[in-house]
Design a protein around this motif. Sequence first.
Motif, PDB file in Angstrom:
ATOM      1  N   VAL A 417      49.140  27.721  36.394  1.00  0.00           N
ATOM      2  CA  VAL A 417      48.900  26.974  35.161  1.00  0.00           C
ATOM      3  C   VAL A 417      49.939  27.371  34.115  1.00  0.00           C
ATOM      4  O   VAL A 417      50.001  28.519  33.693  1.00  0.00           O
ATOM      5  CB  VAL A 417      47.484  27.272  34.614  1.00  0.00           C
ATOM      6  CG1 VAL A 417      47.253  26.533  33.307  1.00  0.00           C
ATOM      7  CG2 VAL A 417      46.430  26.892  35.638  1.00  0.00           C
ATOM      8  N   GLY A 418      50.771  26.435  33.729  1.00  0.00           N
ATOM      9  CA  GLY A 418      51.704  26.667  32.632  1.00  0.00           C
ATOM     10  C   GLY A 418      53.142  26.786  33.067  1.00  0.00           C
ATOM     11  O   GLY A 418      53.936  25.846  32.952  1.00  0.00           O
ATOM     12  N   ARG A 419      53.515  27.955  33.604  1.00  0.00           N
ATOM     13  CA  ARG A 419      54.926  28.157  33.949  1.00  0.00           C
ATOM     14  C   ARG A 419      55.360  27.222  35.078  1.00  0.00           C
ATOM     15  O   ARG A 419      56.484  26.744  35.100  1.00  0.00           O
ATOM     16  CB  ARG A 419      55.183  29.605  34.383  1.00  0.00           C
ATOM     17  CG  ARG A 419      55.140  30.660  33.315  1.00  0.00           C
ATOM     18  CD  ARG A 419      55.564  30.202  31.939  1.00  0.00           C
ATOM     19  NE  ARG A 419      54.395  29.754  31.198  1.00  0.00           N
ATOM     20  CZ  ARG A 419      54.393  28.791  30.289  1.00  0.00           C
ATOM     21  NH1 ARG A 419      55.475  28.146  29.991  1.00  0.00           N
ATOM     22  NH2 ARG A 419      53.296  28.466  29.661  1.00  0.00           N
ATOM     23  N   SER A 420      54.484  26.969  36.026  1.00  0.00           N
ATOM     24  CA  SER A 420      54.854  26.085  37.138  1.00  0.00           C
ATOM     25  C   SER A 420      55.204  24.692  36.634  1.00  0.00           C
ATOM     26  O   SER A 420      56.208  24.097  37.037  1.00  0.00           O
ATOM     27  CB  SER A 420      53.706  25.988  38.148  1.00  0.00           C
ATOM     28  OG  SER A 420      53.521  27.221  38.797  1.00  0.00           O
ATOM     29  N   GLN A 421      54.378  24.158  35.737  1.00  0.00           N
ATOM     30  CA  GLN A 421      54.637  22.809  35.233  1.00  0.00           C
ATOM     31  C   GLN A 421      55.908  22.777  34.379  1.00  0.00           C
ATOM     32  O   GLN A 421      56.669  21.814  34.420  1.00  0.00           O
ATOM     33  CB  GLN A 421      53.435  22.309  34.422  1.00  0.00           C
ATOM     34  CG  GLN A 421      52.206  22.008  35.262  1.00  0.00           C
ATOM     35  CD  GLN A 421      51.497  23.258  35.763  1.00  0.00           C
ATOM     36  OE1 GLN A 421      51.423  24.266  35.060  1.00  0.00           O
ATOM     37  NE2 GLN A 421      50.968  23.207  36.973  1.00  0.00           N
TER      38      GLN A 421
END
Length: 636
Positions: A417-421
Motif C-alpha cells: 500500500v502506497g510505495r508500490s502504486q
Amino acid sequence: MSDDTTHSDLHERIVTQVPSHLDVTEVQYEGPDLVIYTETPRKFAENSDLIGDLARTLRKRVTIRPAPGAQSSPSGAETKIREIAPDEAQIQDLEFYPTIGEVIVEAEKPGLVIGQRGSTLREITREIGWNLEVVRTPPMESSTVDNVRNFLTQERGERREFLGKVGEKIHREPEKDLEWVRITTLGCCREVGRASFVLHTPNTRILIDCGDKPGAEGEVPYLHAPEAMPLTGIDAVVLTHAHLDHSALLPLLFKYGYDGPIYTTEPTRDLMGLLQLDYLTVASKEGRTPPYSSEQVRQAIKHTIPVEYGDVTDIAPDVKLTMHNAGHILGSASAHFHIGNGFYNILFSGDVHYEPTRLFNGAVNDFPRVETMVMESTYGRRGDYQTDTEESEQRVHEIIRETYEKDGIVVIPAFAVGRSQELMLVLEEAMREGTIPTMPVYLDGMIREATAIHTAYPEYLRDGLQQRILHEDENPFIADQFQQVDGGQEMREDIASGEPCVILSTSGMVTGGPIMSWLELLGPDPTNTLMFVGYQAEGTLGRRIQGGNVEITLPGRADRANRLTLELRIESVSGFSGHADRAGLEQYVGEMNPRPETILCVHGDEQATDQLSSALYQNYNVRTYQPKNLETFRFP
C-alpha cells in the motif's frame, strides 16, 4: 437525563424547527448521526437547505429516512432511478433495504447519479421517497471491496442495532466536569512501530491506533496499562491509517471483549481488512500462532464507522473528531480531537507527507486550534533529507537501464500500500515515454489487490490522477506491462530464469512474504539488482541488508542449507518514502497557524525523536517532549 427524555426533547426541538407540512415520525441516534424518520420524505427532499440548517442548529450530523411504507415499491423506485439518472452514469446494481428505507446504487460514475450539488439525488428522492447511498463500481475488480460491501450488506440489521447503541453512548450527558485531558503512550515512542495511544478525559477513553512492530515479534502495544484497561471500557477507537504498524492488532481488541466503534476513512477500512488477513496468513506460513482469527477481523470491519476528510463527527459526549488528509497512503489521516466546548484541542499527526506526491495531495496542516500535537518523527534526524523526487526517479530509471543492459532483473521490496502504486506510476510513465525500455513489471503479493482498492476510491488520490483513473483508456494502473504473479513458486522460477524485468514484491522491509523467494532466486546472480525505495526499520532484515550484511538466513529451510550470500547489486533510492523528511517535518510545523503549544515527538528511533524535538523547540519556541512508552501527559 434518561434516553427517553433526550429523545422526547430532541423530537420536540426538531418539530418546532421544521415546517408544519413536514412529518417527523421518529428520531433516533445511529452512531454519530441523528436520524429523522418521516412519512413525508419527498417533501423533505424539496427543502434542500433544511437538513443543513438542522445540522447547524443541533450541531449534529442529520440524516433523513422514510418511515416504513412512506416510499414507493422497489420495482417502481428502480424504474424511476434509471429514468432520472443519466445513462452515462452506468448504473450496475441496486440493493433495496425496506426496513430503513435505503437503496444502495452502484454506478461507474456516481457523480452523475448525485448531480451538481446533489440536485439529481434530491430529484430521485422526491420521486421515490427512498434514501440513496451511491457507491462507485471499482475500475479494477477488487475482491476486498466486493467482500467488504457484501459483508456489510449481510450485517446491515446487526449494524443498525450496533449504531443505535453507539449513538446513545455518544449523545449521553457527560457525568463529570472537564478539568483535564490525558495522553498515555502505549507504543511507538523512541521506536518505529506498535503505534498506540490512549486519549483520556474524565468521561471518555479513546484508543488511537493499535499496531505491531516490524521485525520484532511479540513486541505489542502496552494494552495492559491501567489507562487502557479494561479494554471493554474504551469508548472509541480511531485509526489513522492501515499500515500494520498502526492497525495490525485492532482485531485483538475484539478478541478481548471490546465491542465499540472504530472511526477511520472508508479506504482505510478496506485496506485494514486486506492487510490484517494477510498478517494472519503470513503468521501461519511462518509457523507462528496468529494472535487473533479472521472472525475478529470481520468484527473490526463490522464495527467501523467511516468518516470523510473534513467532517466534524461526535464520537463521545465531550469529544469531536475531524480527519484530515495526511498524504501518507490511501485514506491516511491526521486525527484532530476537539474536546469539550472549546476546552482543549489535540492533533495526532499520524504518518505525514507534507509535499504532494504522484499519488496524493500533501498533508493538511490548517487547523483552527491545536494546543498539543502528537507528531511522527520517522525521518527526524539532522541528516534525514530525502532526495528531490525528480532526481530520485531519474536514479530509478538509471538503475533499471543499467540492469537491463546486463540482462538482469530488478527486484524492489515494496509496501503493498502506497510505495508500490507510486512506483507503478513512475514505471508506467517512463516506459510510455521511452525513458526506460518497456518490459514486464511483475506484482507479487497483495500489490495488485491494493492497487485495485486505490482505483475504487479515486477521490482520495491527487487532483488529476483521479480523473485519469476514471477514464478507462488513461488508467495508468491497468497498463499492459503490469502482470500479477499468481502461479506461485513455479511462476517465480520461470520469471527469475527469463528476460529482464522489474519485480515489485512484498514485504517492504524484507520481514517475510514473497520477497524471500526472490532473494533466494535472484540473490546469487550479480547481474540482478535489489533496490530499496522505502524505510527499513531497526531490527528488520531489510535494514541489515541495506547496512551491508549480505549473509542472510532464509526462513523455513530445515531440509537444506538456509544460509545465503547475496551477490546481486544492492541500491537504495530515497525520495519515495510516504513520510516527510526532516525538512518536511519542520516545514509542516513551521507553516501551521496557529502552532501547537506542545509537541510530543513519537514514531521515530531515539535519535530521530531527540533531534527533531530539539529542533522544533529551538526554531519555533514550542514545548517539546521525547516521550517513552507508558508515560502519561496531562493537559492543560
